[in-house]
Design a protein around this motif. Sequence first.
Motif, PDB file in Angstrom:
ATOM      1  N   UNK A  79      41.528  34.970  63.990  1.00  0.00           N
ATOM      2  CA  UNK A  79      41.836  33.940  64.983  1.00  0.00           C
ATOM      3  C   UNK A  79      43.191  34.304  65.587  1.00  0.00           C
ATOM      4  N   UNK A  80      43.258  34.337  66.904  1.00  0.00           N
ATOM      5  CA  UNK A  80      44.530  34.580  67.588  1.00  0.00           C
ATOM      6  C   UNK A  80      45.038  33.224  68.072  1.00  0.00           C
ATOM      7  N   UNK A  81      46.295  32.906  67.719  1.00  0.00           N
ATOM      8  CA  UNK A  81      46.895  31.631  68.105  1.00  0.00           C
ATOM      9  C   UNK A  81      48.158  31.880  68.928  1.00  0.00           C
ATOM     10  N   UNK A  82      48.476  30.891  69.764  1.00  0.00           N
ATOM     11  CA  UNK A  82      49.737  30.900  70.510  1.00  0.00           C
ATOM     12  C   UNK A  82      50.583  29.748  69.991  1.00  0.00           C
ATOM     13  N   UNK A  83      51.724  30.057  69.355  1.00  0.00           N
ATOM     14  CA  UNK A  83      52.601  28.975  68.877  1.00  0.00           C
ATOM     15  C   UNK A  83      53.089  28.118  70.041  1.00  0.00           C
ATOM     16  N   UNK A  84      53.047  26.798  69.866  1.00  0.00           N
ATOM     17  CA  UNK A  84      53.539  25.873  70.890  1.00  0.00           C
ATOM     18  C   UNK A  84      54.636  24.965  70.341  1.00  0.00           C
TER      19      UNK A  84
END
Length: 112
Positions: A79-84
Amino acid sequence: MKEIVREDDGALLGYVGRVEGGWQPMTVFGYPLGPAAGQDAAEELVRREGLDRLAGRWEFRSGGEWYSCVLQEADLARVRVRPTDPGYPGHEHSLELSRPGTGELRPLGWRP
C-alpha cells in the motif's frame, strides 16, 4: 481468497476469505472491512463499501506513533500512502507499506 469484482467493468472491489465463523470481507489489500459473516453478506459488504473505504482517511504507524494519511495505491502486496499529518516528522511525499496489518495501517479514528 475469492476476488469480488464489479460486474459492469470488472474492477476489483476487494476479497472475501474463509475464516473461522464464516467469510471475512476485505479491501483490495486484505484489510478487514467488518466482522466475519456468511458468504453472501461478506460479498455484499465488499461490493457496497470496498472502494469507498479506500477513499477515506487512514492512519499509518511510524516510530510507535500514528499519523494521518491518504491511500495512493493498494494491492495485496503493498500500500502506498501519502502522509497528511502536520505532526509527521518525515519528509517523504509517499511511503510504501508491505502487506500492512491492523497494527500498521487503519482507518482514521479507529480504535480497538
